[in-house]
Design an enzyme around this catalytic site. Structure first.
Site, PDB file in Angstrom:
ATOM      1  CD  GLU A 139     117.510  32.935  65.824  1.00 16.76           C
ATOM      2  OE1 GLU A 139     116.382  33.353  65.189  1.00 16.76           O
ATOM      3  OE2 GLU A 139     118.091  33.543  66.758  1.00 16.76           O
ATOM      4  CG  HIS A 197     113.913  32.706  69.807  1.00 10.97           C
ATOM      5  ND1 HIS A 197     113.586  32.353  68.695  1.00 10.97           N
ATOM      6  CD2 HIS A 197     114.839  33.450  69.552  1.00 10.97           C
ATOM      7  CE1 HIS A 197     114.520  32.683  67.735  1.00 10.97           C
ATOM      8  NE2 HIS A 197     115.473  33.553  68.457  1.00 10.97           N
ATOM      9  CD  GLU A 221     114.824  37.896  70.712  1.00 12.59           C
ATOM     10  OE1 GLU A 221     115.269  38.344  69.502  1.00 12.59           O
ATOM     11  OE2 GLU A 221     115.276  36.764  71.316  1.00 12.59           O
ATOM     12  CG  HIS A 222     112.787  36.547  66.057  1.00 14.52           C
ATOM     13  ND1 HIS A 222     113.198  36.296  64.531  1.00 14.52           N
ATOM     14  CD2 HIS A 222     113.661  36.124  66.798  1.00 14.52           C
ATOM     15  CE1 HIS A 222     114.225  36.011  64.770  1.00 14.52           C
ATOM     16  NE2 HIS A 222     114.568  35.497  66.021  1.00 14.52           N
TER      17      HIS A 222
END
Lengths: 427, 423
Positions: A140, A65, A68-69
């Site tokens: 997040e 993740h 991905e950012h």
């Protein structure tokens, strides 16, 4: 490109595998303004331990993740902004076994596609940019931790499984992401973002040859090594822990009951298993099942109640739940109903009704470009053709569903995840 | 592909879109009525009770079974707020004729079911069944309480309540817990009878069927709809911000703080305001996203929304408790930049192309067309996609700055954690 027609669902798929191993799928949509490109790698939150360059590597929870950012950063600035400037709506997600980057646009499609292919295939990380992202991702994670839906689901998986990384949160924790460095991100990119581990799926009224040309031009000519992954020791059929209770700031208690099913097979059988699991779920506790109405009329469940069947690498489970003041009563009723169906059999007319309804729902879900692309990519990664569902439904009989219920919806395979209001039930 | 609008009966409108590209047909029937403190709860409860059963399909299982046999057609109820109106009714989705395996036609039977749930409820002694009313009251109370579970929604709802206290816009579309609890079956039935004769009726269809066939199906399905003097939807009231912004703080056991801010935009230049909002915080290239999130890492999300009919802009964000004031000041600073015209050409063109693209692709989604048509019908702000695009293309940087400059901060709402303290 190879053209495959699916007359029963009115779809056509153009497909090709490039020399570097990239699988390309174009689904023509004449008459639509929207053009949608979806570029996905078979790499997700579960892939924390893998073999790269001859050695096993352990990476922190949440790294897929985090990667991905950071992929949106390029040497020339942020790709998100370049796409937005063109009127495209870009985004990305990281799932358990897939990371995907996509955009939606009505104009400049080919230019946008080139931007997408380029930023996903060329990593560019600096210590500074990686450090800066930590604050955003921590926020997040905090936001997700306040979400009851996420919490009740995550707790269920951590009860069902002892070792499988499906039990670990996809984004990791605020603590686990502290260890992430540019070097680990580069390694993960090298391992999993090779074209041979990826799928490009385009939905819309586009020039398919231009899609292929862009992919050939921008992506590396070579594929990549086949990366072995370790999902932990094989799970035994029983649950790891029978239940967990968590208190948080919510209005009404919630629950999920889960049933641990055998590890899924890969290939065409996977689609069949998945449709059997969904049919079993609806026959047992769907909106039109006798059980659903009994529980609803008794006020034990409300419209938030629902269930589904999921399959991830090495794990599959049927689960159901929602807001509920007496979760144990509902879970018992589900077990008893499954036992009754096993004993007395499923009514043939009711089974046909559910099968017809599920076929209709599957067909209607193809109205979403996102669903089409995710289904295509998942099918490519795991060896099935998602558009073959009409034929697969035809091949499933009620005995398949009865056998599924008898085997899986039993006490030893059950786990409960309960959420209770932090300060007692509201007045 | 803008809908063709036709008055089928006084105050009863059909909005028809002919499209062959979709696999699913969409049919919607909505009652539109001014949103009021006294009636919101009854309006929200009504479709849930209607959805429980009819004389022909007396319970949920019978109704779900009928939908299963129509190839898994969906029939759901909705309670929506459009401007200062409450819209309640049903939406049905069903496989388009070309894909039904048996070659059956689904439009007519689905329209019949839609008409049935709307007009022929299961009754007991001439009023709604008490068990259905009581069960759905419990469910609605649960739904109202559950807004608390999503802290982002909760913060946004609380902001509007505080900011628009005393205005229809501040009334929750679901009503309050106490109002729901106080509703009797008899009062609900009476309200239902009133609505059937006074509410505006908005029908929507999108799919491959010819207009005549849709009209016939709907006229038959709705033949029991009584005649009456139907009231036009109300226009939203505009108010000015107070001299000093209101501040409202709440505490809860949460890990992330929520900061919501509400502004009154006095401009009448809605097209400039649409773009000003986008540029300010409306998409992934906005000033809020690029600066408050990306550059300063102050929050995971910070975005703004323009409520066109009401002339207000709301900002919602999730922040660390300690960063509350910094985030608020930074959001205001970004707005000041837009109002001073301090934005680059690419910021404006990016915003414009995203908005134009979104308007253009509306015709690719039946549900977006339905939502948009209902919104236009309820607010009276009719504009075709082509007109909207043309007007957006004509907006200049000066008009955007002027629109942003017309925004005045009205209310700040902050949700903080237990025991956290900010200066």
């Amino acid at each position: 490109m190879l053209e495959t027609k699916y007359p029963r669902i009115g779809e056509t798929v153009l497909s090709e595998t490039l020399a570097n191993g990239l699988r390309v799928r174009v689904i023509p949509k004449p008459g639509y303004c929207r053009k949608y490109a979806f570029f996905a790698t078979r790499y997700g939150g579960m892939d924390m331990r893998f073999r790269l360059g001859g050695a096993w590597r352990d990476t922190p929870a949440g790294i897929a993740h985090y990667l991905e950012h950071k992929m949106f950063d390029t040497e020339d600035g942020n790709a998100l902004q370049r796409l937005s400037r063109n009127g495209a709506e870009p985004n990305a997600f990281t799932a358990n076994a897939m990371t995907a980057y996509y955009f939606d646009c009505t104009e400049h499609f080919e230019e946008n596609l080139r931007i997408l292919l380029s930023f996903v295939s060329v990593p560019y990380f600096t210590q500074e940019s990686v450090d800066k992202e930590r604050g955003i991702i921590a926020q997040e994670i905090r936001m997700t931790e306040d979400s009851p839906d996420w919490r009740v689901y995550k707790n269920l998986l951590s009860c069902l499984y002892r070792t499988n990384p499906a039990r670990v949160p996809i984004a990791g924790t605020v603590e686990s992401i502290q260890e992430i460095t540019p070097e680990t991100l580069y390694d993960c990119h090298r391992a999993f973002y090779a074209p041979s581990n990826m799928v490009l799926c385009v939905v819309g009224d586009v020039n398919a040859e231009a899609v292929l040309a862009a992919a050939r031009e921008i992506l590396p000519g070579e594929g990549g090594e086949d990366i072995a992954r370790d999902y932990g020791a094989a799970e035994d059929p029983c649950v790891y822990r029978p239940s967990v209770t968590f208190a948080m700031e919510i209005a009404s208690p919630q629950f999920l009951v889960g049933f641990k099913c055998p590890a899924p097979s890969e290939g065409p059988e996977l689609l069949r298993q998945s449709l059997i699991g969904e049919l079993a779920c609806d026959v047992l506790l769907g909106d039109s099942s006798p059980l659903y109405m009994r529980l609803y009329d008794a006020g034990l469940i409300n419209g938030s109640f629902g269930g589904d069947f999921d399959q991830l690498p090495g794990v599959s489970y049927l689960y159901a739940g929602g807001e509920c003041k007496e979760p144990e009563t509902v879970a018992r009723a589900i077990l008893d109903e499954a036992a009754r169906l096993g004993r007395e059999g499923v009514d043939e007319a009711f089974y046909r009704q559910i099968r017809r309804a599920n076929f209709g729902a599957s067909l209607r879900s193809l109205g979403s470009f996102e669903n089409i692309a995710v289904g295509m990519a998942d099918g490519c990664f795991r060896g099935f053709d998602s558009y073959r569902f009409p034929e697969v439904y035809d091949s499933i009989e009620k005995e398949d569903v009865e056998a599924f219920l008898q085997e899986n919806i039993v006490e030893e395979r059950r786990a409960m995840s309960l959420l209770v209001p932090a300060k007692g039930a509201p007045a | 592909m803008d809908p063709i609008r036709k008055e089928l009966a006084p105050g009863v409108y059909l909005n028809y879109v002919h499209a062959v590209k979709f696999k699913t047909g969409l049919l919607s029937a909505q009652l539109v009525t001014p949103l009021g403190e006294e009636t919101a709860a009854a309006g929200a409860l009504l479709p849930a009770v209607l959805h429980r059963g009819t004389p022909r399909h007396p319970d949920m299982r019978a109704l779900s079974g009928a939908l299963d046999l129509l190839y898994g057609s969906g029939l759901s109820f909705a309670v929506r707020k459009k401007g200062e109106n409450q819209c309640l009714g049903f939406l049905a989705g069903f496989i388009d004729d070309a894909y039904v395996p048996g070659g059956e036609k689904l439009l007519e039977p689905v329209a019949d079911l839609l008409g049935e749930v709307l007009l022929a409820p299961a009754l007991d002694g001439g009023v709604f069944r008490a068990d259905y009313v009581d069960g759905e009251k419990d469910n609605l109370i649960d739904a109202i309480r559950a807004i608390l579970d999503d802290k982002r929604d909760y913060a946004d709802k609380r902001l509007l309540e505080e900011m628009c206290r005393g205005e229809r816009y501040g009334v929750s579309r679901l009503g309050t817990e106490a109002q729901v609890a106080a509703l009797s079956g008899a009062a609900l039935y009476e309200y239902y009878q009133t609505l059937l004769t006074t509410a505006r009726v908005e029908l929507f269809y999108c799919g491959s069927a010819e207009e005549r066939r849709v009209e016939d199906a709907l006229l038959r399905a709705l033949s029991a709809l009584p005649h009456g003097e139907r009231v036009a939807p109300v226009a939203s009231e505009r108010r000015a911000a107070p001299a000093e912004p209101r501040l409202c703080t709440e505490r809860m056991d949460v890990t992330q703080g929520k900061l919501s801010m509400g502004f009154r935009a006095s401009t009448e230049d809605a097209h400039a305001m649409l773009l000003a909002n986008l540029l300010f915080g409306g998409y992934s290239n906005s000033k809020l996203f690029l600066n408050v999130r990306e550059k300063l890492s102050l929050c995971y999300y910070a975005s703004s929304g323009y409520h066109r009919s009401k002339g207000i802009v709301t900002v919602s964000s999730g922040v660390e408790f300690a960063d509350f004031e910094r985030a608020r000041d930074e959001i205001l600073a970004q707005l000041r930049d837009v109002a001073l015209g301090d934005f680059e050409a690419w910021e404006l063109e990016g915003a414009r192309s995203v908005l134009v693209s979104a308007v253009r692709s509306r015709e690719d989604s039946a549900s977006r067309m339905e939502e948009n048509t209902l919104g236009q019908a309820a607010t009276g702000l009719w504009e075709t996609a082509g007109e909207l695009i043309e007007r957006l293309n004509a907006v200049t940087p000066e008009r955007i700055a002027a629109a942003a400059a017309s925004m005045t901060l009205d209310t700040v709402y902050f949700l903080e954690g237990e025991g956290s303290a900010h200066a």
